[in-house]
Design a protein around this motif. Structure first.
Motif, PDB file in Angstrom:
ATOM      1  N   VAL A   1      20.914  36.817  -0.379  1.00 12.01           N
ATOM      2  CA  VAL A   1      21.556  36.152   0.842  1.00 12.01           C
ATOM      3  C   VAL A   1      22.008  37.247   1.796  1.00 12.01           C
ATOM      4  O   VAL A   1      21.559  37.046   3.026  1.00 12.01           O
ATOM      5  CB  VAL A   1      22.817  35.284   0.530  1.00 12.01           C
ATOM      6  N   GLY A   2      22.696  38.188   1.325  1.00 14.11           N
ATOM      7  CA  GLY A   2      23.201  39.267   2.210  1.00 14.11           C
ATOM      8  C   GLY A   2      21.842  40.029   2.930  1.00 14.11           C
ATOM      9  O   GLY A   2      22.143  40.648   4.007  1.00 14.11           O
ATOM     10  N   SER A   3      20.795  40.233   2.173  1.00 11.24           N
ATOM     11  CA  SER A   3      19.758  40.714   2.485  1.00 11.24           C
ATOM     12  C   SER A   3      18.934  40.346   3.743  1.00 11.24           C
ATOM     13  O   SER A   3      18.408  41.051   4.606  1.00 11.24           O
ATOM     14  CB  SER A   3      18.638  41.167   1.544  1.00 11.24           C
ATOM     15  N   PHE A   4      19.289  39.008   4.159  1.00 13.07           N
ATOM     16  CA  PHE A   4      18.611  38.349   5.144  1.00 13.07           C
ATOM     17  C   PHE A   4      19.272  38.906   6.526  1.00 13.07           C
ATOM     18  O   PHE A   4      18.749  38.881   7.567  1.00 13.07           O
ATOM     19  CB  PHE A   4      18.812  37.035   5.054  1.00 13.07           C
TER      20      PHE A   4
ATOM     21  N   ALA B   1      18.232  46.338   3.141  1.00 13.40           N
ATOM     22  CA  ALA B   1      18.160  47.364   2.091  1.00 13.40           C
ATOM     23  C   ALA B   1      19.689  47.641   1.962  1.00 13.40           C
ATOM     24  O   ALA B   1      20.029  48.175   0.914  1.00 13.40           O
ATOM     25  CB  ALA B   1      17.488  48.414   2.270  1.00 13.40           C
ATOM     26  N   PHE B   2      20.392  47.285   2.935  1.00 12.98           N
ATOM     27  CA  PHE B   2      21.963  47.694   2.855  1.00 12.98           C
ATOM     28  C   PHE B   2      22.844  46.981   1.641  1.00 12.98           C
ATOM     29  O   PHE B   2      23.608  47.504   0.881  1.00 12.98           O
ATOM     30  CB  PHE B   2      22.671  47.626   4.148  1.00 12.98           C
ATOM     31  N   LEU B   3      22.244  45.801   1.312  1.00 16.50           N
ATOM     32  CA  LEU B   3      22.690  44.924   0.241  1.00 16.50           C
ATOM     33  C   LEU B   3      21.721  44.906  -0.956  1.00 16.50           C
ATOM     34  O   LEU B   3      22.409  44.708  -2.112  1.00 16.50           O
ATOM     35  CB  LEU B   3      22.921  43.507   0.480  1.00 16.50           C
ATOM     36  N   LEU B   4      20.491  45.265  -0.937  1.00 14.00           N
ATOM     37  CA  LEU B   4      19.504  45.408  -2.038  1.00 14.00           C
ATOM     38  C   LEU B   4      19.667  46.655  -2.792  1.00 14.00           C
ATOM     39  O   LEU B   4      19.388  46.784  -4.056  1.00 14.00           O
ATOM     40  CB  LEU B   4      18.172  45.122  -1.625  1.00 14.00           C
ATOM     41  N   LEU B   5      19.955  47.611  -2.087  1.00 10.61           N
ATOM     42  CA  LEU B   5      20.179  48.990  -2.774  1.00 10.61           C
ATOM     43  C   LEU B   5      21.385  49.029  -3.778  1.00 10.61           C
ATOM     44  O   LEU B   5      21.095  49.423  -4.781  1.00 10.61           O
ATOM     45  CB  LEU B   5      20.563  50.001  -1.666  1.00 10.61           C
ATOM     46  N   PRO B   6      22.476  48.385  -3.395  1.00  5.32           N
ATOM     47  CA  PRO B   6      23.514  48.371  -4.630  1.00  5.32           C
ATOM     48  C   PRO B   6      23.144  47.320  -5.564  1.00  5.32           C
ATOM     49  O   PRO B   6      23.473  47.783  -6.801  1.00  5.32           O
ATOM     50  CB  PRO B   6      24.690  47.510  -3.825  1.00  5.32           C
ATOM     51  N   TYR B   7      22.452  46.129  -5.440  1.00  3.41           N
ATOM     52  CA  TYR B   7      21.592  45.603  -6.721  1.00  3.41           C
ATOM     53  C   TYR B   7      20.917  46.365  -7.587  1.00  3.41           C
ATOM     54  O   TYR B   7      20.904  46.311  -8.763  1.00  3.41           O
ATOM     55  CB  TYR B   7      21.088  44.460  -6.179  1.00  3.41           C
TER      56      TYR B   7
ATOM     57  N   PHE C   1      22.015  56.650   3.431  1.00  2.00           N
ATOM     58  CA  PHE C   1      21.196  55.551   4.268  1.00  2.00           C
ATOM     59  C   PHE C   1      22.434  55.001   5.170  1.00  2.00           C
ATOM     60  O   PHE C   1      22.239  54.771   6.567  1.00  2.00           O
ATOM     61  CB  PHE C   1      20.536  54.313   3.746  1.00  2.00           C
ATOM     62  N   SER C   2      23.332  54.485   4.793  1.00  2.27           N
ATOM     63  CA  SER C   2      24.715  54.059   5.485  1.00  2.27           C
ATOM     64  C   SER C   2      25.125  54.818   6.355  1.00  2.27           C
ATOM     65  O   SER C   2      25.457  54.834   7.480  1.00  2.27           O
ATOM     66  CB  SER C   2      25.887  53.425   4.370  1.00  2.27           C
ATOM     67  N   PHE C   3      25.346  56.148   5.801  1.00  2.20           N
ATOM     68  CA  PHE C   3      26.024  57.307   6.564  1.00  2.20           C
ATOM     69  C   PHE C   3      25.270  57.416   7.591  1.00  2.20           C
ATOM     70  O   PHE C   3      25.590  57.621   8.963  1.00  2.20           O
ATOM     71  CB  PHE C   3      26.087  58.677   5.694  1.00  2.20           C
ATOM     72  N   TYR C   4      24.087  57.630   7.704  1.00  2.00           N
ATOM     73  CA  TYR C   4      22.850  58.018   8.610  1.00  2.00           C
ATOM     74  C   TYR C   4      23.082  56.832   9.881  1.00  2.00           C
ATOM     75  O   TYR C   4      22.858  57.181  10.884  1.00  2.00           O
ATOM     76  CB  TYR C   4      21.454  58.124   8.028  1.00  2.00           C
ATOM     77  N   ALA C   5      22.868  55.554   9.237  1.00  2.00           N
ATOM     78  CA  ALA C   5      22.670  54.545  10.042  1.00  2.00           C
ATOM     79  C   ALA C   5      23.808  54.223  11.071  1.00  2.00           C
ATOM     80  O   ALA C   5      23.729  54.029  12.168  1.00  2.00           O
ATOM     81  CB  ALA C   5      22.301  53.176   9.302  1.00  2.00           C
TER      82      ALA C   5
END
Length: 221
Positions: free
Chosen positions: A82-85, A89-95, A14-18
């Motif tokens: 906090v980062g998800s705000f 998903a960029f921070l929720l996926l690692p969780y 997702f990060s690569f695509y975005a």
């Protein structure tokens, strides 16, 4: 392990695509974000307005599950919430990739956990989600939105982030229902077919989490 690797690969993809494959940013992107953030919505497609605001509702919905789930994890959950705000998903996926299954809750509920476990918060999120969905669907210009989705990285990635948050929520749902002793889960899974609103409704109807639990007994909602 397979589950964790899958989430991590999804995050990398997702990060690569975005950042590398999504459409380029438009010159007015910063101005658009500023206007959306300050409520200056005149002339902006209501679908974009609704989507932007729903991306504020989603992190609150996740917070009501992740902060409780993180109580028994080795890693603190609050930095991801906090980062998800800001980045969804960029921070929720690692969780999701780093967490371990946590079907029980032990210890006392802090003030913060009492807040995210409160039914009134779920009611507020459900009302907000419903209002924004109705506003976007009833007043939005779909042809204009599709055109923006094809040409604007901001709109494109935000839309994908919204869909990803919708699809990922069930990954936390099973443990949360087990912690609360919910037995019959079939119709709750059906709620998840409704983006944002279904998850918010779950927060309304789920039983309160006891301050201390051992193995929860099966119950029905």
């Amino acid at each position: 392990m397979v589950r964790q690797i899958s989430f991590m690969l999804l995050w990398v993809g997702f990060s690569f695509y975005a950042f590398l494959l999504a459409p380029a940013n438009q010159p007015d992107t910063f101005e658009l974000i500023q206007r959306l953030s300050t409520g200056d919505w005149a002339g902006i497609n209501p679908l974009v307005v609704a989507l932007f605001n729903l991306m504020g509702v989603w992190p609150l919905v996740y917070a009501c599950v992740v902060l409780i789930d993180g109580q028994g994890q080795k890693l603190p959950a609050w930095p991801f919430v906090v980062g998800s705000f800001g980045v969804g998903a960029f921070l929720l996926l690692p969780y999701l990739a780093l967490r371990q299954p946590q079907p029980t809750f032990t210890g006392e509920k802090s003030v913060l956990l009492k807040l995210v476990d409160a039914r009134w918060l779920g009611v507020g999120l459900a009302i907000a989600a419903f209002g924004l969905l109705v506003y976007g669907w009833s007043r939005g210009d779909w042809s204009d939105f599709v055109q923006q989705w094809q040409t604007s990285r901001f709109i494109h990635v935000m839309s994908l982030d919204y869909c990803l948050l919708w699809l990922l929520f069930p990954a936390l749902l099973g443990d949360d229902m087990t912690r609360r002793g919910i037995g019959d889960r079939r119709w709750i899974w059906l709620l998840m077919l409704i983006p944002v609103l279904g998850a918010a409704i779950y927060l309304v109807i789920r039983p309160p989490l006891p301050s201390k639990t051992a193995q929860p007994e099966a119950a029905t909602v």
